[in-house]
Design a protein around this motif. Structure first.
Motif, PDB file in Angstrom:
ATOM      1  N   GLN A  24       0.808  -1.212   0.000  1.00 56.95           N
ATOM      2  CA  GLN A  24       0.000   0.000   0.000  1.00 56.95           C
ATOM      3  C   GLN A  24       0.850   1.276   0.000  1.00 56.95           C
ATOM      4  O   GLN A  24       0.325   2.372   0.172  1.00 56.95           O
ATOM      5  CB  GLN A  24      -0.935   0.006   1.208  1.00 56.95           C
ATOM      6  CG  GLN A  24      -1.965  -1.098   1.145  1.00 56.95           C
ATOM      7  CD  GLN A  24      -2.868  -1.112   2.364  1.00 56.95           C
ATOM      8  OE1 GLN A  24      -2.816  -0.244   3.220  1.00 56.95           O
ATOM      9  NE2 GLN A  24      -3.709  -2.130   2.442  1.00 56.95           N
ATOM     10  N   ALA A  25       2.160   1.139  -0.205  1.00 55.49           N
ATOM     11  CA  ALA A  25       3.041   2.313  -0.247  1.00 55.49           C
ATOM     12  C   ALA A  25       2.626   3.232  -1.386  1.00 55.49           C
ATOM     13  O   ALA A  25       2.165   2.781  -2.440  1.00 55.49           O
ATOM     14  CB  ALA A  25       4.485   1.866  -0.433  1.00 55.49           C
ATOM     15  N   LEU A  26       2.767   4.531  -1.168  1.00 53.76           N
ATOM     16  CA  LEU A  26       2.465   5.535  -2.191  1.00 53.76           C
ATOM     17  C   LEU A  26       3.760   6.080  -2.755  1.00 53.76           C
ATOM     18  O   LEU A  26       4.767   6.155  -2.054  1.00 53.76           O
ATOM     19  CB  LEU A  26       1.662   6.684  -1.575  1.00 53.76           C
ATOM     20  CG  LEU A  26       0.312   6.313  -0.968  1.00 53.76           C
ATOM     21  CD1 LEU A  26      -0.280   7.506  -0.245  1.00 53.76           C
ATOM     22  CD2 LEU A  26      -0.631   5.813  -2.048  1.00 53.76           C
ATOM     23  N   ASP A  27       3.728   6.475  -4.020  1.00 54.99           N
ATOM     24  CA  ASP A  27       4.919   7.128  -4.560  1.00 54.99           C
ATOM     25  C   ASP A  27       4.972   8.551  -4.007  1.00 54.99           C
ATOM     26  O   ASP A  27       3.955   9.122  -3.591  1.00 54.99           O
ATOM     27  CB  ASP A  27       4.925   7.108  -6.097  1.00 54.99           C
ATOM     28  CG  ASP A  27       3.805   7.930  -6.686  1.00 54.99           C
ATOM     29  OD1 ASP A  27       4.035   9.128  -6.946  1.00 54.99           O
ATOM     30  OD2 ASP A  27       2.700   7.386  -6.876  1.00 54.99           O
ATOM     31  N   LEU A  28       6.155   9.126  -3.986  1.00 56.12           N
ATOM     32  CA  LEU A  28       6.362  10.430  -3.359  1.00 56.12           C
ATOM     33  C   LEU A  28       5.507  11.519  -3.989  1.00 56.12           C
ATOM     34  O   LEU A  28       4.926  12.342  -3.275  1.00 56.12           O
ATOM     35  CB  LEU A  28       7.842  10.817  -3.399  1.00 56.12           C
ATOM     36  CG  LEU A  28       8.206  12.119  -2.704  1.00 56.12           C
ATOM     37  CD1 LEU A  28       7.809  12.096  -1.231  1.00 56.12           C
ATOM     38  CD2 LEU A  28       9.685  12.406  -2.847  1.00 56.12           C
ATOM     39  N   ASN A  29       5.399  11.542  -5.300  1.00 60.08           N
ATOM     40  CA  ASN A  29       4.589  12.590  -5.939  1.00 60.08           C
ATOM     41  C   ASN A  29       3.132  12.522  -5.507  1.00 60.08           C
ATOM     42  O   ASN A  29       2.502  13.551  -5.278  1.00 60.08           O
ATOM     43  CB  ASN A  29       4.712  12.518  -7.465  1.00 60.08           C
ATOM     44  CG  ASN A  29       6.030  13.056  -7.945  1.00 60.08           C
ATOM     45  OD1 ASN A  29       6.647  13.891  -7.296  1.00 60.08           O
ATOM     46  ND2 ASN A  29       6.488  12.566  -9.082  1.00 60.08           N
ATOM     47  N   THR A  30       2.584  11.327  -5.369  1.00 57.63           N
ATOM     48  CA  THR A  30       1.191  11.175  -4.934  1.00 57.63           C
ATOM     49  C   THR A  30       0.996  11.749  -3.539  1.00 57.63           C
ATOM     50  O   THR A  30       0.043  12.491  -3.292  1.00 57.63           O
ATOM     51  CB  THR A  30       0.777   9.691  -4.977  1.00 57.63           C
ATOM     52  OG1 THR A  30       0.849   9.236  -6.333  1.00 57.63           O
ATOM     53  CG2 THR A  30      -0.628   9.488  -4.438  1.00 57.63           C
ATOM     54  N   ILE A  31       1.890  11.432  -2.617  1.00 60.07           N
ATOM     55  CA  ILE A  31       1.713  11.911  -1.245  1.00 60.07           C
ATOM     56  C   ILE A  31       1.982  13.413  -1.141  1.00 60.07           C
ATOM     57  O   ILE A  31       1.345  14.115  -0.355  1.00 60.07           O
ATOM     58  CB  ILE A  31       2.550  11.087  -0.234  1.00 60.07           C
ATOM     59  CG1 ILE A  31       2.073  11.319   1.202  1.00 60.07           C
ATOM     60  CG2 ILE A  31       4.023  11.352  -0.356  1.00 60.07           C
ATOM     61  CD1 ILE A  31       0.692  10.827   1.496  1.00 60.07           C
TER      62      ILE A  31
END
Length: 97
Positions: A24-31
């Protein structure tokens, strides 16, 4: 720390075995969008979350670009300045820069 956890799904204090739902990790741009433009949209403030003519000019200045940082070190990123409505409201002490 919350951004680091969203990207790595690990405890930023390095506790062994602390991974949680790594899938469920998000990429940095999304967060980063979630913490900026999405927050402004949720507040229903036109232009909030972006730097553009007519926008409120609420922003922070960081000590480094988080996009170039090792994701496991994101929690070490420091806020140097905070601006609200175009006015400086916080400046880190010189020793923190």
């Amino acid at each position: 720390p919350a951004i680091e956890v969203a990207v790595t799904r690990r405890d930023p204090d390095g506790v062994a075995g602390s991974e949680l739902n790594v899938d469920q990790a998000l990429d940095l741009n999304t967060i980063l969008v979630a913490y900026t433009a999405a927050g402004g949209s949720a507040l229903r403030v036109p232009g909030a979350g972006s730097l553009a003519a007519g926008a409120p000019a609420d922003f922070i200045v960081l000590d480094t670009d988080p996009r170039g940082r090792d994701p496991r070190l994101l929690s070490e990123t420091r806020v140097l300045q905070t601006w609200v409505a175009g006015a400086l409201v916080y400046a880190a002490p010189p020793e923190a820069r």
